[in-house]
Design a protein around this motif. Structure first.
Motif, PDB file in Angstrom:
ATOM      1  N   LYS A   3       0.843  -1.203   0.000  1.00  5.58           N
ATOM      2  CA  LYS A   3       0.000   0.000   0.000  1.00  5.58           C
ATOM      3  C   LYS A   3       0.876   1.250   0.000  1.00  5.58           C
ATOM      4  N   PRO A   4       0.363   2.353  -0.545  1.00  2.00           N
ATOM      5  CA  PRO A   4       1.113   3.620  -0.484  1.00  2.00           C
ATOM      6  C   PRO A   4       1.154   4.158   0.953  1.00  2.00           C
ATOM      7  N   ILE A   5       2.227   4.864   1.272  1.00  2.00           N
ATOM      8  CA  ILE A   5       2.404   5.449   2.608  1.00  2.00           C
ATOM      9  C   ILE A   5       1.684   6.789   2.659  1.00  2.00           C
ATOM     10  N   ILE A   6       0.846   6.956   3.673  1.00  2.18           N
ATOM     11  CA  ILE A   6       0.079   8.183   3.885  1.00  2.18           C
ATOM     12  C   ILE A   6       0.968   9.218   4.574  1.00  2.18           C
ATOM     13  N   GLU A   7       0.958  10.439   4.061  1.00  4.73           N
ATOM     14  CA  GLU A   7       1.715  11.531   4.669  1.00  4.73           C
ATOM     15  C   GLU A   7       0.815  12.649   5.167  1.00  4.73           C
ATOM     16  N   ASP A   8      -0.477  12.552   4.939  1.00  4.81           N
ATOM     17  CA  ASP A   8      -1.447  13.566   5.363  1.00  4.81           C
ATOM     18  C   ASP A   8      -1.549  13.561   6.883  1.00  4.81           C
ATOM     19  N   GLN A   9      -1.049  14.632   7.515  1.00  5.95           N
ATOM     20  CA  GLN A   9      -1.016  14.667   8.978  1.00  5.95           C
ATOM     21  C   GLN A   9      -2.408  14.708   9.603  1.00  5.95           C
ATOM     22  N   GLN A  10      -3.395  15.241   8.910  1.00  3.21           N
ATOM     23  CA  GLN A  10      -4.749  15.239   9.442  1.00  3.21           C
ATOM     24  C   GLN A  10      -5.272  13.802   9.553  1.00  3.21           C
ATOM     25  N   LEU A  11      -5.024  12.989   8.545  1.00  2.95           N
ATOM     26  CA  LEU A  11      -5.428  11.579   8.607  1.00  2.95           C
ATOM     27  C   LEU A  11      -4.645  10.835   9.687  1.00  2.95           C
ATOM     28  N   THR A  81      14.413  10.776  23.430  1.00  3.87           N
ATOM     29  CA  THR A  81      15.117  10.335  22.229  1.00  3.87           C
ATOM     30  C   THR A  81      14.614  11.140  21.041  1.00  3.87           C
ATOM     31  N   THR A  82      15.165  10.892  19.880  1.00  3.54           N
ATOM     32  CA  THR A  82      14.644  11.470  18.640  1.00  3.54           C
ATOM     33  C   THR A  82      14.304  10.316  17.708  1.00  3.54           C
ATOM     34  N   GLU A  83      13.219  10.495  16.956  1.00  2.00           N
ATOM     35  CA  GLU A  83      12.761   9.445  16.055  1.00  2.00           C
ATOM     36  C   GLU A  83      12.411  10.034  14.701  1.00  2.00           C
ATOM     37  N   GLY A  84      12.523   9.195  13.713  1.00  2.00           N
ATOM     38  CA  GLY A  84      12.042   9.515  12.386  1.00  2.00           C
ATOM     39  C   GLY A  84      10.802   8.684  12.102  1.00  2.00           C
ATOM     40  N   CYS A  85      10.148   8.977  10.989  1.00  2.00           N
ATOM     41  CA  CYS A  85       8.933   8.268  10.624  1.00  2.00           C
ATOM     42  C   CYS A  85       8.810   8.275   9.108  1.00  2.00           C
ATOM     43  N   LEU A  86       8.404   7.150   8.556  1.00  2.00           N
ATOM     44  CA  LEU A  86       8.236   7.029   7.115  1.00  2.00           C
ATOM     45  C   LEU A  86       7.205   8.028   6.580  1.00  2.00           C
ATOM     46  N   SER A  87       6.237   8.406   7.409  1.00  2.00           N
ATOM     47  CA  SER A  87       5.183   9.339   6.995  1.00  2.00           C
ATOM     48  C   SER A  87       5.568  10.806   7.168  1.00  2.00           C
ATOM     49  N   LEU A  88       6.711  11.071   7.778  1.00  2.00           N
ATOM     50  CA  LEU A  88       7.127  12.442   8.082  1.00  2.00           C
ATOM     51  C   LEU A  88       8.565  12.654   7.634  1.00  2.00           C
ATOM     52  N   SER A  89       8.931  13.888   7.377  1.00  2.00           N
ATOM     53  CA  SER A  89      10.318  14.172   7.041  1.00  2.00           C
ATOM     54  C   SER A  89      11.084  14.566   8.299  1.00  2.00           C
ATOM     55  N   GLY A  90      12.346  14.231   8.330  1.00  2.00           N
ATOM     56  CA  GLY A  90      13.205  14.598   9.444  1.00  2.00           C
ATOM     57  C   GLY A  90      12.982  13.747  10.687  1.00  2.00           C
ATOM     58  N   THR A  91      13.580  14.213  11.795  1.00  2.00           N
ATOM     59  CA  THR A  91      13.421  13.547  13.082  1.00  2.00           C
ATOM     60  C   THR A  91      12.851  14.537  14.083  1.00  2.00           C
ATOM     61  N   GLU A 127       4.527   3.113  17.105  1.00  2.00           N
ATOM     62  CA  GLU A 127       3.391   2.668  16.288  1.00  2.00           C
ATOM     63  C   GLU A 127       2.068   2.760  17.047  1.00  2.00           C
ATOM     64  N   ILE A 128       2.079   2.467  18.335  1.00  2.00           N
ATOM     65  CA  ILE A 128       0.848   2.616  19.131  1.00  2.00           C
ATOM     66  C   ILE A 128       0.461   4.088  19.199  1.00  2.00           C
ATOM     67  N   ASP A 129       1.441   4.981  19.273  1.00  2.00           N
ATOM     68  CA  ASP A 129       1.127   6.415  19.209  1.00  2.00           C
ATOM     69  C   ASP A 129       0.367   6.737  17.916  1.00  2.00           C
ATOM     70  N   HIS A 130       0.825   6.165  16.798  1.00  2.00           N
ATOM     71  CA  HIS A 130       0.112   6.372  15.516  1.00  2.00           C
ATOM     72  C   HIS A 130      -1.349   5.973  15.655  1.00  2.00           C
ATOM     73  N   CYS A 131      -1.609   4.818  16.253  1.00  2.00           N
ATOM     74  CA  CYS A 131      -2.987   4.337  16.411  1.00  2.00           C
ATOM     75  C   CYS A 131      -3.823   5.296  17.262  1.00  2.00           C
ATOM     76  N   ASN A 132      -3.154   5.977  18.174  1.00  2.00           N
ATOM     77  CA  ASN A 132      -3.850   6.925  19.047  1.00  2.00           C
ATOM     78  C   ASN A 132      -3.894   8.337  18.468  1.00  2.00           C
ATOM     79  N   GLY A 133      -3.443   8.486  17.227  1.00  2.00           N
ATOM     80  CA  GLY A 133      -3.471   9.805  16.582  1.00  2.00           C
ATOM     81  C   GLY A 133      -2.377  10.738  17.057  1.00  2.00           C
ATOM     82  N   ILE A 134      -1.358  10.186  17.704  1.00  2.00           N
ATOM     83  CA  ILE A 134      -0.239  10.995  18.205  1.00  2.00           C
ATOM     84  C   ILE A 134       0.879  10.946  17.186  1.00  2.00           C
ATOM     85  N   ILE A 135       1.275  12.126  16.720  1.00  2.00           N
ATOM     86  CA  ILE A 135       2.359  12.250  15.746  1.00  2.00           C
ATOM     87  C   ILE A 135       3.556  12.814  16.467  1.00  2.00           C
ATOM     88  N   ILE A 136       4.714  12.168  16.297  1.00  2.00           N
ATOM     89  CA  ILE A 136       5.923  12.676  16.974  1.00  2.00           C
ATOM     90  C   ILE A 136       6.281  14.042  16.449  1.00  2.00           C
TER      91      ILE A 136
END
Length: 136
Positions: A3-11, A81-91, A127-136
């Protein structure tokens, strides 16, 4: 299916709905999409592939572990810590816990509990943060 990776932060900021037995085929999409991005990604939430369900996959050692409706039931030893994400640019900076216990249903709809530490624990928390709508 990859599947394509979603980058829309609202979604991505929308809290996921619980997985039911009728959603079990979602595991295949998570596995195939994570494998397609294995060079730059170690975990993925269903909302990252456009499915607003509480499901994640994490590469823990050599294994891809799919978790339906994961919940962190214990956590200890917080750190920054600092993290990156496939749906976001940078860390980005974030708070994580060195040790967690996560409860979830596996691909056979069996309840499982895993105790995780270090990087494996960090992946699952992200990943659980993603499920809860939390974006780093």
């Amino acid at each position: 299916m990859i599947k394509p990776i979603i980058e829309d932060q609202q979604l991505l900021a929308t809290k996921s709905t619980p997985v039911t037995k009728t959603d079990l085929s979602l595991a295949n999409d998570l596995i195939e999409t994570l494998n397609a991005h294995q060079a730059e990604c170690v975990g993925m939430a269903a909302n990252m592939i456009g499915v607003n369900k509480n499901a994640i996959i994490a590469r823990i050692g050599p294994f891809n572990v799919v978790m339906f409706n994961p919940q962190i039931i214990t956590k200890s030893h917080p750190y920054q810590t600092t993290e990156g994400c496939l749906s976001l640019s940078g860390t980005r900076p974030t708070k994580r816990y060195k040790q967690i216990t996560v409860k979830f249903r596996n691909q056979n709809w069996q309840v499982q509990t895993l105790e995780l530490t270090d990087f494996a624990a960090e992946i699952v928390q992200h990943e659980i943060d993603h499920c809860n709508g939390i974006i780093i």
